[in-house]
Write a protein that holds these residues in place. Structure first.
Motif, PDB file in Angstrom:
ATOM      1  N   LEU A 304       0.828  -1.208   0.000  1.00 20.03           N
ATOM      2  CA  LEU A 304       0.000   0.000   0.000  1.00 20.03           C
ATOM      3  C   LEU A 304       0.866   1.263   0.000  1.00 20.03           C
ATOM      4  CD1 LEU A 304      -2.836  -1.034   2.496  1.00 20.03           C
ATOM      5  CD2 LEU A 304      -3.081  -0.584   0.044  1.00 20.03           C
ATOM      6  N   GLN A 305       1.979   1.213   0.736  1.00 18.52           N
ATOM      7  CA  GLN A 305       2.896   2.365   0.740  1.00 18.52           C
ATOM      8  C   GLN A 305       3.501   2.591  -0.642  1.00 18.52           C
ATOM      9  OE1 GLN A 305       5.696   1.513   3.871  1.00 18.52           O
ATOM     10  NE2 GLN A 305       4.112   1.559   5.470  1.00 18.52           N
ATOM     11  N   LEU A 306       3.868   1.502  -1.306  1.00 19.98           N
ATOM     12  CA  LEU A 306       4.417   1.616  -2.660  1.00 19.98           C
ATOM     13  C   LEU A 306       3.362   2.125  -3.641  1.00 19.98           C
ATOM     14  CD1 LEU A 306       6.521  -1.671  -2.786  1.00 19.98           C
ATOM     15  CD2 LEU A 306       7.421   0.661  -2.866  1.00 19.98           C
ATOM     16  N   GLN A 307       2.136   1.689  -3.449  1.00 19.42           N
ATOM     17  CA  GLN A 307       1.053   2.162  -4.312  1.00 19.42           C
ATOM     18  C   GLN A 307       0.864   3.673  -4.158  1.00 19.42           C
ATOM     19  OE1 GLN A 307      -3.063   1.293  -3.152  1.00 19.42           O
ATOM     20  NE2 GLN A 307      -3.445   0.519  -5.226  1.00 19.42           N
ATOM     21  N   GLU A 308       0.917   4.130  -2.920  1.00 22.42           N
ATOM     22  CA  GLU A 308       0.720   5.551  -2.649  1.00 22.42           C
ATOM     23  C   GLU A 308       1.891   6.404  -3.149  1.00 22.42           C
ATOM     24  OE1 GLU A 308       0.084   8.479   1.246  1.00 22.42           O
ATOM     25  OE2 GLU A 308      -0.290   6.314   1.412  1.00 22.42           O
ATOM     26  N   SER A 309       3.099   5.857  -3.040  1.00 19.73           N
ATOM     27  CA  SER A 309       4.288   6.625  -3.422  1.00 19.73           C
ATOM     28  C   SER A 309       4.456   6.729  -4.938  1.00 19.73           C
ATOM     29  CB  SER A 309       5.541   5.984  -2.820  1.00 19.73           C
ATOM     30  OG  SER A 309       5.809   4.733  -3.450  1.00 19.73           O
ATOM     31  N   GLY A 310       3.952   5.745  -5.668  1.00 19.21           N
ATOM     32  CA  GLY A 310       4.121   5.753  -7.123  1.00 19.21           C
ATOM     33  C   GLY A 310       5.553   5.545  -7.565  1.00 19.21           C
ATOM     34  N   GLU A 311       6.362   4.865  -6.730  1.00 21.79           N
ATOM     35  CA  GLU A 311       7.782   4.686  -7.027  1.00 21.79           C
ATOM     36  C   GLU A 311       8.057   3.623  -8.091  1.00 21.79           C
ATOM     37  OE1 GLU A 311       9.726   3.728  -3.402  1.00 21.79           O
ATOM     38  OE2 GLU A 311       9.041   5.522  -2.341  1.00 21.79           O
ATOM     39  N   LEU A 312       7.112   2.739  -8.304  1.00 21.67           N
ATOM     40  CA  LEU A 312       7.353   1.616  -9.207  1.00 21.67           C
ATOM     41  C   LEU A 312       7.244   2.036 -10.670  1.00 21.67           C
ATOM     42  CD1 LEU A 312       5.351  -1.132  -7.290  1.00 21.67           C
ATOM     43  CD2 LEU A 312       7.793  -0.649  -7.175  1.00 21.67           C
ATOM     44  N   GLN A 313       7.777   1.201 -11.551  1.00 17.72           N
ATOM     45  CA  GLN A 313       7.782   1.479 -12.983  1.00 17.72           C
ATOM     46  C   GLN A 313       6.429   1.184 -13.635  1.00 17.72           C
ATOM     47  OE1 GLN A 313      10.497   2.873 -14.521  1.00 17.72           O
ATOM     48  NE2 GLN A 313      11.296   2.977 -12.424  1.00 17.72           N
ATOM     49  N   PHE A 314       5.501   0.664 -12.866  1.00 17.77           N
ATOM     50  CA  PHE A 314       4.176   0.346 -13.388  1.00 17.77           C
ATOM     51  C   PHE A 314       3.144   0.773 -12.348  1.00 17.77           C
ATOM     52  CE2 PHE A 314       5.909  -3.254 -11.103  1.00 17.77           C
ATOM     53  CZ  PHE A 314       4.888  -3.593 -10.226  1.00 17.77           C
ATOM     54  N   GLU A 315       1.892   0.846 -12.760  1.00 15.10           N
ATOM     55  CA  GLU A 315       0.829   1.206 -11.831  1.00 15.10           C
ATOM     56  C   GLU A 315       0.483  -0.008 -10.967  1.00 15.10           C
ATOM     57  OE1 GLU A 315      -3.824   2.761 -11.766  1.00 15.10           O
ATOM     58  OE2 GLU A 315      -2.855   2.233 -13.674  1.00 15.10           O
ATOM     59  N   LEU A 316       0.669   0.149  -9.665  1.00 14.82           N
ATOM     60  CA  LEU A 316       0.357  -0.933  -8.727  1.00 14.82           C
ATOM     61  C   LEU A 316      -1.095  -0.781  -8.294  1.00 14.82           C
ATOM     62  CD1 LEU A 316       1.332  -3.333  -7.039  1.00 14.82           C
ATOM     63  CD2 LEU A 316       2.051  -1.720  -5.270  1.00 14.82           C
ATOM     64  N   THR A 317      -1.963  -1.630  -8.810  1.00 15.37           N
ATOM     65  CA  THR A 317      -3.391  -1.544  -8.517  1.00 15.37           C
ATOM     66  C   THR A 317      -3.739  -2.335  -7.262  1.00 15.37           C
ATOM     67  OG1 THR A 317      -4.020  -3.492  -9.798  1.00 15.37           O
ATOM     68  CG2 THR A 317      -3.818  -1.401 -10.999  1.00 15.37           C
ATOM     69  N   THR A 318      -4.936  -2.091  -6.754  1.00 18.92           N
ATOM     70  CA  THR A 318      -5.414  -2.846  -5.601  1.00 18.92           C
ATOM     71  C   THR A 318      -5.554  -4.324  -5.939  1.00 18.92           C
ATOM     72  OG1 THR A 318      -6.576  -0.901  -4.745  1.00 18.92           O
ATOM     73  CG2 THR A 318      -7.272  -3.051  -3.903  1.00 18.92           C
ATOM     74  N   ASN A 319      -5.947  -4.619  -7.176  1.00 18.87           N
ATOM     75  CA  ASN A 319      -6.037  -6.022  -7.589  1.00 18.87           C
ATOM     76  C   ASN A 319      -4.678  -6.703  -7.576  1.00 18.87           C
ATOM     77  OD1 ASN A 319      -8.782  -6.046  -7.877  1.00 18.87           O
ATOM     78  ND2 ASN A 319      -8.795  -5.970 -10.099  1.00 18.87           N
ATOM     79  N   HIS A 320      -3.617  -5.964  -7.953  1.00 20.90           N
ATOM     80  CA  HIS A 320      -2.268  -6.522  -7.869  1.00 20.90           C
ATOM     81  C   HIS A 320      -1.940  -6.891  -6.418  1.00 20.90           C
ATOM     82  CE1 HIS A 320      -1.050  -4.185 -11.745  1.00 20.90           C
ATOM     83  NE2 HIS A 320      -1.486  -5.400 -12.027  1.00 20.90           N
ATOM     84  N   ILE A 321      -2.271  -5.985  -5.490  1.00 20.94           N
ATOM     85  CA  ILE A 321      -1.973  -6.210  -4.075  1.00 20.94           C
ATOM     86  C   ILE A 321      -2.726  -7.443  -3.571  1.00 20.94           C
ATOM     87  CG2 ILE A 321      -2.213  -5.254  -1.741  1.00 20.94           C
ATOM     88  CD1 ILE A 321      -1.802  -2.474  -2.992  1.00 20.94           C
ATOM     89  N   LYS A 322      -3.987  -7.550  -3.947  1.00 21.75           N
ATOM     90  CA  LYS A 322      -4.794  -8.697  -3.505  1.00 21.75           C
ATOM     91  C   LYS A 322      -4.265 -10.003  -4.094  1.00 21.75           C
ATOM     92  CE  LYS A 322      -8.765  -6.658  -4.607  1.00 21.75           C
ATOM     93  NZ  LYS A 322     -10.222  -6.366  -4.722  1.00 21.75           N
ATOM     94  N   ALA A 323      -3.883  -9.980  -5.367  1.00 21.19           N
ATOM     95  CA  ALA A 323      -3.393 -11.201  -6.023  1.00 21.19           C
ATOM     96  C   ALA A 323      -2.109 -11.698  -5.376  1.00 21.19           C
ATOM     97  CB  ALA A 323      -3.173 -10.943  -7.512  1.00 21.19           C
ATOM     98  N   VAL A 324      -1.178 -10.786  -5.128  1.00 15.88           N
ATOM     99  CA  VAL A 324       0.106 -11.185  -4.535  1.00 15.88           C
ATOM    100  C   VAL A 324      -0.081 -11.640  -3.087  1.00 15.88           C
ATOM    101  CG1 VAL A 324       2.386 -10.333  -3.827  1.00 15.88           C
ATOM    102  CG2 VAL A 324       1.471  -9.730  -6.072  1.00 15.88           C
ATOM    103  N   THR A 325      -0.912 -10.938  -2.339  1.00 12.28           N
ATOM    104  CA  THR A 325      -1.183 -11.324  -0.952  1.00 12.28           C
ATOM    105  C   THR A 325      -1.794 -12.718  -0.886  1.00 12.28           C
ATOM    106  OG1 THR A 325      -1.543  -9.001  -0.339  1.00 12.28           O
ATOM    107  CG2 THR A 325      -2.407 -10.682   1.159  1.00 12.28           C
ATOM    108  N   MET A 326      -2.747 -12.980  -1.768  1.00 10.30           N
ATOM    109  CA  MET A 326      -3.392 -14.294  -1.775  1.00 10.30           C
ATOM    110  C   MET A 326      -2.400 -15.382  -2.156  1.00 10.30           C
ATOM    111  SD  MET A 326      -7.054 -15.345  -3.418  1.00 10.30           S
ATOM    112  CE  MET A 326      -6.562 -15.475  -5.132  1.00 10.30           C
ATOM    113  N   ASP A 327      -1.511 -15.098  -3.108  1.00  8.39           N
ATOM    114  CA  ASP A 327      -0.485 -16.071  -3.492  1.00  8.39           C
ATOM    115  C   ASP A 327       0.418 -16.420  -2.318  1.00  8.39           C
ATOM    116  OD1 ASP A 327      -1.242 -16.540  -6.053  1.00  8.39           O
ATOM    117  OD2 ASP A 327       0.588 -15.791  -6.987  1.00  8.39           O
TER     118      ASP A 327
END
Length: 529
Positions: A304-327
């Motif tokens: 969530l912190q990375l999503q808010e900061s926008g530091e990544l090279q791609f848009e980190l969506t909430t669905n991305h966060i949910k998918a990785v957490t579930m994995d």
């Protein structure tokens, strides 16, 4: 694993009369559609394999094989060799059953076999292939894997979360003590403990929906391990509307999605309150210790912190966060718990090994006030037990890949888009590498041996190897080592109802992980030094 979902039949006679006409038409159309691709396959030098029927290929053999495909494919490999070609409906499937060919596929030809197959279950459950397990090997996957390793699975993070593991394993010890001398469902208690550890590590706190979440994860492992009919016949997409598979998967996904949404909203709410409190007190950021709250921050907070900061090279969506957490949750909980369950099963079945493992743990604890003071690195024999358990009971029997292009393996052609199954379970029991007693539990076979499970010994691949090797090896083994050392130190174990060690049922059941078919029941007698 190779299950075909079929619709419920309300009126069998009506369905039969209508279906016979529809199926004949479909088969005729499908035969014409695939005749061109079939003739082109004849030009390839495909690996050997069992005979195939028109249209369905080898599906009839899988149907006769039962529910343990890793056993069935091992038996076929003994007849046809370490590389086989099967036809699962419309799809070419290549099965690898030797360490030499596994190395060729996963290391020398890694670029061609770096992706997972595209399957209906993965598409629905992983938010359109957004999880670590199912995502193609691209920049997004590399970045997310790096984040998960640095923030949760690295050696530093595993060490920092030790108190979390100690707390939950101690809760397990207390629960078992209170039930002694009754017969306990040890399997259920082990899985519950591991689920709590993974939930707290990934989410940063205990999950208030633990029971529902665990139940959904179990359903995911069952449905996620099966091939829907449209996975076997990709050109017949309309069959989604005929079978119940997609609706079942979407139903589970909706329930899981609601829980994950609530977890993420809770994190955002807590974060918002913390920000307001910090601002009100005007606390300079530099005055806050670096380690404050770091141990149990949880992966969700980091993402969530990375999503808010926008530091990544791609848009980190909430669905991305949910998918990785579930994995992280599903993969970490099921495999670690399955390994502990099988290790205890083997120790109960082999009293000599149980006695040696208990002697080691209790000797190390002599003079110490609590088991947390033991340096787990000193548990030499217990490590041998864990290795032997992983060899005999590989948590995930198949390493699954999909060919991104046509290539050659051992002189044979592997068609583009072919599914590749590396039978890690069969490789771990191959008498050519493990001797005539390959099916016997013998931890001492690893003494004075450099064979390890971290991807460099291709005859022993419980976690895979190469760029898609399981990133959670250190985290998972830390859970297994601590849990087993606690169970062995604090209790002497007996089998219920006069069961003899050799009578323990060791039959497997196959989801994504190969668990015990029947839960492990035992009697724990508290040990007082």
């Amino acid at each position: 694993m190779f299950q075909i979902q079929i619709p419920s039949l309300i009126d069998v006679s009506l369905f039969t009369s209508l279906a016979s006409l529809v199926i004949l038409g479909l088969l005729n159309w499908y035969w014409k559609k695939t005749s061109t691709s079939t003739s082109s396959n004849d030009l390839l030098r495909l690996p050997p394999g069992p005979w195939k029927l028109p249209l369905i290929g080898n599906l009839h053999q899988f149907a006769l094989a039962g529910s343990l495909p890793h056993h069935f494919l091992r038996d076929l490999a003994n007849k046809y060799g370490p590389i086989m070609h099967l036809k699962t409906g419309q799809v070419s499937t290549v099965v690898i059953s030797s360490p030499e060919l596994a190395k060729q596929v996963l290391i020398h030809e890694a670029a061609a076999f770096s992706n997972r197959p595209t399957l209906l279950a993965m598409e629905v459950l992983s938010y359109n292939y957004s999880g670590l397990f199912s995502s193609p090997c691209n920049d997004y996957w590399r970045e997310m894997r790096k984040i998960c390793v640095l923030e949760l699975l690295s050696a530093k993070r595993v060490l920092s979360s030790a108190s979390l593991r100690e707390e939950e394993t101690w809760n397990l010890v207390e629960s078992i003590t209170h039930l002694s001398p009754l017969v306990i469902n040890l399997s259920e208690m082990i899985f519950s403990m591991v689920n709590r550890i993974i939930a707290r590590a990934a989410l940063g706190k205990k999950c208030k929906h633990e029971q529902e979440f665990t139940s959904l994860v179990h359903q995911i492992f069952i449905l996620g391990s099966s091939f829907d009919v449209t996975d076997l016949f990709p050109s017949l997409k309309f069959l989604h509307h005929v079978t119940s598979a997609k609706s079942s998967l979407e139903n589970i996904h909706r329930k899981m999605d609601m829980i994950l949404d609530e977890i993420i909203d809770d994190h955002k709410l807590v974060k918002g309150k913390s920000t307001k409190n910090a601002a009100a007190k005007s606390i300079p950021k530099s005055n806050v210790p670096e380690s404050a709250g770091e141990d149990h921050q949880g992966l969700v907070n980091v993402l969530l912190q990375l999503q808010e900061s926008g530091e990544l090279q791609f848009e980190l969506t909430t669905n991305h966060i949910k998918a990785v957490t579930m994995d992280i949750y599903t993969a970490g909980s099921e495999t670690s718990a399955t390994t502990i369950e099988w290790a205890m099963s083997e120790l109960l079945r082999n009293p000599r090994a149980m006695e040696k493992a208990q002697f080691e743990v209790r000797q190390l604890l002599a003079g110490k006030r609590k088991i947390q003071e033991i340096d787990l690195k000193e548990l030499d024999y217990l490590k041998l037990v864990i290795k032997e358990t992983l060899r005999l009971h590989t948590p995930v029997p198949f390493i699954i890949r999909q060919a991104t292009k046509r290539c050659r393996v051992s002189g044979y052609d592997v068609p583009s888009e072919a599914k590749v199954l590396i039978n890690a379970w069969a490789i771990g029991r191959d008498p050519k590498h493990w001797g005539a007693d390959a099916d016997r539990f013998e931890p001492e076979r690893f003494q004075s041996s450099s064979t390890d499970f971290r991807g460099t010994s291709f005859e022993f691949l419980p976690f895979g190897t190469g760029k898609r090797i399981c990133p959670g090896i250190s985290f998972g083994t830390a859970i297994v080592e601590l849990a087993l050392s606690q169970l062995l130190y604090f209790f002497n174990w007996k089998l219920p109802n006069g069961t003899k060690p050799q009578e323990i049922d060791m039959t497997e059941t196959m989801g994504i992980a190969a668990r015990r078919r029947n839960e492990l029941n035992a009697i724990a007698i508290p040990f007082f030094p």
